[in-house]
Each structure stands twice: as C-alpha cells, then as structure tokens.
Design a protein around this motif. Sequence first.
Motif, mmCIF file in Angstrom:
data_model
loop_
_atom_site.group_PDB
_atom_site.id
_atom_site.type_symbol
_atom_site.label_atom_id
_atom_site.label_comp_id
_atom_site.label_asym_id
_atom_site.label_seq_id
_atom_site.Cartn_x
_atom_site.Cartn_y
_atom_site.Cartn_z
ATOM 1 N N ILE A 54 0.848 -1.184 0.000
ATOM 2 C CA ILE A 54 0.000 0.000 0.000
ATOM 3 C C ILE A 54 0.888 1.239 0.000
ATOM 4 N N VAL A 55 0.754 2.064 -1.013
ATOM 5 C CA VAL A 55 1.482 3.324 -1.082
ATOM 6 C C VAL A 55 0.663 4.431 -0.430
ATOM 7 N N ASP A 56 -0.625 4.472 -0.748
ATOM 8 C CA ASP A 56 -1.553 5.470 -0.201
ATOM 9 C C ASP A 56 -2.900 4.779 -0.050
ATOM 10 N N PRO A 57 -3.347 4.519 1.164
ATOM 11 C CA PRO A 57 -4.550 3.703 1.364
ATOM 12 C C PRO A 57 -5.747 4.198 0.565
ATOM 13 N N GLY A 58 -6.346 3.283 -0.178
ATOM 14 C CA GLY A 58 -7.528 3.592 -0.961
ATOM 15 C C GLY A 58 -7.255 4.262 -2.285
ATOM 16 N N ARG A 59 -5.971 4.625 -2.526
ATOM 17 C CA ARG A 59 -5.659 5.358 -3.764
ATOM 18 C C ARG A 59 -4.563 4.711 -4.599
ATOM 19 N N VAL A 60 -3.511 4.220 -3.971
ATOM 20 C CA VAL A 60 -2.384 3.681 -4.739
ATOM 21 C C VAL A 60 -1.865 2.414 -4.082
ATOM 22 N N LEU A 79 -9.659 -0.729 -8.874
ATOM 23 C CA LEU A 79 -8.691 0.014 -9.665
ATOM 24 C C LEU A 79 -9.343 0.738 -10.833
ATOM 25 N N ALA A 80 -8.877 1.959 -11.067
ATOM 26 C CA ALA A 80 -9.304 2.738 -12.225
ATOM 27 C C ALA A 80 -8.170 2.885 -13.235
ATOM 28 N N SER A 81 -6.906 2.728 -12.771
ATOM 29 C CA SER A 81 -5.741 2.882 -13.649
ATOM 30 C C SER A 81 -4.651 1.902 -13.247
ATOM 31 N N ILE A 82 -3.849 1.529 -14.240
ATOM 32 C CA ILE A 82 -2.653 0.716 -14.027
ATOM 33 C C ILE A 82 -1.489 1.432 -14.704
ATOM 34 N N LEU A 83 -0.366 1.561 -13.986
ATOM 35 C CA LEU A 83 0.854 2.116 -14.553
ATOM 36 C C LEU A 83 1.890 1.007 -14.611
ATOM 37 N N SER A 84 2.222 0.570 -15.824
ATOM 38 C CA SER A 84 3.225 -0.477 -16.020
ATOM 39 C C SER A 84 4.547 0.160 -16.408
ATOM 40 N N LEU A 85 5.594 -0.143 -15.669
ATOM 41 C CA LEU A 85 6.931 0.378 -15.935
ATOM 42 C C LEU A 85 7.833 -0.674 -16.565
ATOM 43 N N ARG A 86 7.296 -1.871 -16.783
ATOM 44 C CA ARG A 86 8.113 -2.986 -17.252
ATOM 45 C C ARG A 86 8.360 -2.938 -18.754
ATOM 46 N N LEU A 126 9.510 13.279 -15.948
ATOM 47 C CA LEU A 126 8.422 14.197 -16.295
ATOM 48 C C LEU A 126 7.151 13.432 -16.638
ATOM 49 N N ARG A 127 7.282 12.307 -17.316
ATOM 50 C CA ARG A 127 6.104 11.517 -17.659
ATOM 51 C C ARG A 127 5.484 10.879 -16.428
ATOM 52 N N LEU A 128 6.320 10.434 -15.498
ATOM 53 C CA LEU A 128 5.782 9.899 -14.246
ATOM 54 C C LEU A 128 4.986 10.968 -13.505
ATOM 55 N N ILE A 129 5.549 12.166 -13.420
ATOM 56 C CA ILE A 129 4.840 13.264 -12.763
ATOM 57 C C ILE A 129 3.517 13.529 -13.472
ATOM 58 N N ASP A 130 3.552 13.514 -14.806
ATOM 59 C CA ASP A 130 2.344 13.783 -15.593
ATOM 60 C C ASP A 130 1.263 12.738 -15.327
ATOM 61 N N VAL A 131 1.667 11.464 -15.292
ATOM 62 C CA VAL A 131 0.687 10.398 -15.037
ATOM 63 C C VAL A 131 0.089 10.556 -13.649
ATOM 64 N N MET A 132 0.917 10.843 -12.656
ATOM 65 C CA MET A 132 0.411 10.996 -11.289
ATOM 66 C C MET A 132 -0.602 12.135 -11.181
ATOM 67 N N ASN A 133 -0.398 13.178 -11.990
ATOM 68 C CA ASN A 133 -1.294 14.332 -11.936
ATOM 69 C C ASN A 133 -2.573 14.140 -12.750
ATOM 70 N N ARG A 134 -2.577 13.219 -13.720
ATOM 71 C CA ARG A 134 -3.721 13.127 -14.634
ATOM 72 C C ARG A 134 -4.528 11.842 -14.528
ATOM 73 N N CYS A 135 -3.940 10.774 -14.004
ATOM 74 C CA CYS A 135 -4.618 9.483 -14.050
ATOM 75 C C CYS A 135 -5.809 9.453 -13.091
ATOM 76 N N LYS A 136 -6.687 8.506 -13.351
ATOM 77 C CA LYS A 136 -7.804 8.261 -12.437
ATOM 78 C C LYS A 136 -7.329 7.309 -11.335
ATOM 79 N N TYR A 137 -7.850 7.524 -10.163
ATOM 80 C CA TYR A 137 -7.498 6.700 -9.012
ATOM 81 C C TYR A 137 -8.699 5.865 -8.579
ATOM 82 N N PRO A 138 -8.442 4.732 -7.953
ATOM 83 C CA PRO A 138 -7.211 4.129 -7.452
ATOM 84 C C PRO A 138 -6.290 3.635 -8.587
ATOM 85 N N LEU A 139 -5.010 3.620 -8.285
ATOM 86 C CA LEU A 139 -3.951 3.310 -9.235
ATOM 87 C C LEU A 139 -3.104 2.142 -8.738
ATOM 88 N N LEU A 140 -2.740 1.249 -9.671
ATOM 89 C CA LEU A 140 -1.747 0.200 -9.409
ATOM 90 C C LEU A 140 -0.473 0.577 -10.139
#
Length: 248
Positions: A54-60, A79-86, A126-140
């Motif tokens: 859990i990064v942020d309860p109920g959100r991430v 979940l409303a969004s998934i961020l894959s870094l792989r 910069l893209r990570l910051i952008d995703v964090m600011n724009r994505c729908k939550y909760p996020l994986l």
Amino acid sequence: MNDQPDAMNEPAPPLRRRRIRRYFVRSAAGFSLVASIVVGSFLLKPYYGSNLGIVDPGRVIRSAQPTSGLKDMIRDHKLASILSLRGGSPRDWYYSNEVGVAKEAGVDFYDLSMSATKRPKRSDLLRLIDVMNRCKYPLLIHCKAGADRTGLASAIYRMVVLKEPPETAVEAFTIYHSHVPLFGTQRLHEPIDEYAAWLALNALPHTPERFRDWVMNTYRADDPAVEPPPVLPGPRHALQAESGRHSG
C-alpha cells in the motif's frame, strides 16, 4: 603473605575455553541463519507472491507484474488505472494478458517502459509526474518485481501527490519490497537524493511544483530539457497488436 593461587586470575581450563568458543560460534551461526532467512524471504517475495504493498490507502497500491491475479486485484482494490513500468509487446504473454484484462475491466492502462539499472531520463521523470497528476485513481503501479522502478514511481507519487519531502519519500525504496541498491538499481535513487541535496543547499522547502521545475531545468540528464509528449492511456503497441490480429 598469601601464596595460594588466585582463583579469579587463573586461566579458564582448555575444556571450558572450547565450550565458550563453541557457544559463540553457534550463536553467530544461528544469528546469520535467521538473518539470511529474513532477508531471503524479502528478496524472494516477487517470485512466490505478488509483492503487494500500500502506497496510499484507498488510492495507490504497488506490486510485481500482475498475472493470473489481476482480475481479483482490480476488483478488490476498485482500480481505475494501471501504470506499467516494465514494458513489453504483444508477443509477450504477460503484456498482452494485462492489456486485455485492463480493457475488459474498463481500467486505464499506462505503458511507461523504464530501465531498472540506469539513471532515469528526464523524460521518464516528467512523464511519471504527468501520469500521477492526470490518471484516475485508485492506481496500481508495477514493474517486473515491484522492487526498483516501482519504488521510484512510488517515491515520486509521495512527493507529487502527498507532497512529502524527498527524505521521506525515498523510503519507498525498501528491502521489504525486495529492493537492494546494488548492480545498477541504486541509480534509481539519484534523482531523489540529488533533489534533496539541492533543496538543502538552497535552503528551500519541497513543493511538487518545485520538484517538477528542478527535473526540467536542473536535473542532469542525457536527454534535452523539453516537454515530452504525455503518456496517454493504452498500450504503446496498439497498432502493432491490431495489425497482428488482422494478418492472422
């Protein structure tokens, strides 16, 4: 004058010394074994489990590459969004499976491939910051093991959204989630540590806006200081995947 030998100063008999030495050797070996089991259990978490955290309860939340359990994860954490870094492509079963499950569930899939052992590019941050600011939550957030790249993205979320200072946010890199800063993975710490040092040198408090400005204008990177295109929901290989289905 007392000529009797002082019992307190007599050397311990050889047998007693051997017993004492054997006791300490066994104690050290036992401690090392317990420590190895504990550390090993953390390092193996991505291989025998999801490395869920859990990064942020109920959100991430964060995890290793989700496979057969992704549907349950989407349901359980809403979940409303998934961020894959792989990264990956339609030829990789884990990638095509994740894209398909996310699409079926109506979950936004953000595909931001990063290196786990190289200094992050300016555009990556910069893209990570952008995703964090724009994505729908909760996020994986996930990468392959959920240890290194996921730690960086989690730290950036904590700085950008939770507004934590870098000294606190860097705790997202943790052995509890199998992160060991060796063999290149320590390079993922560099943006966080260097930003913290810059704040201290200039006697400035952290703000999300200041961090983004620092990444754009001060962070040392090989790529230029230009705004990268935003990461939009959907796989990077959408056209390639579609083409493959038609050709088959």
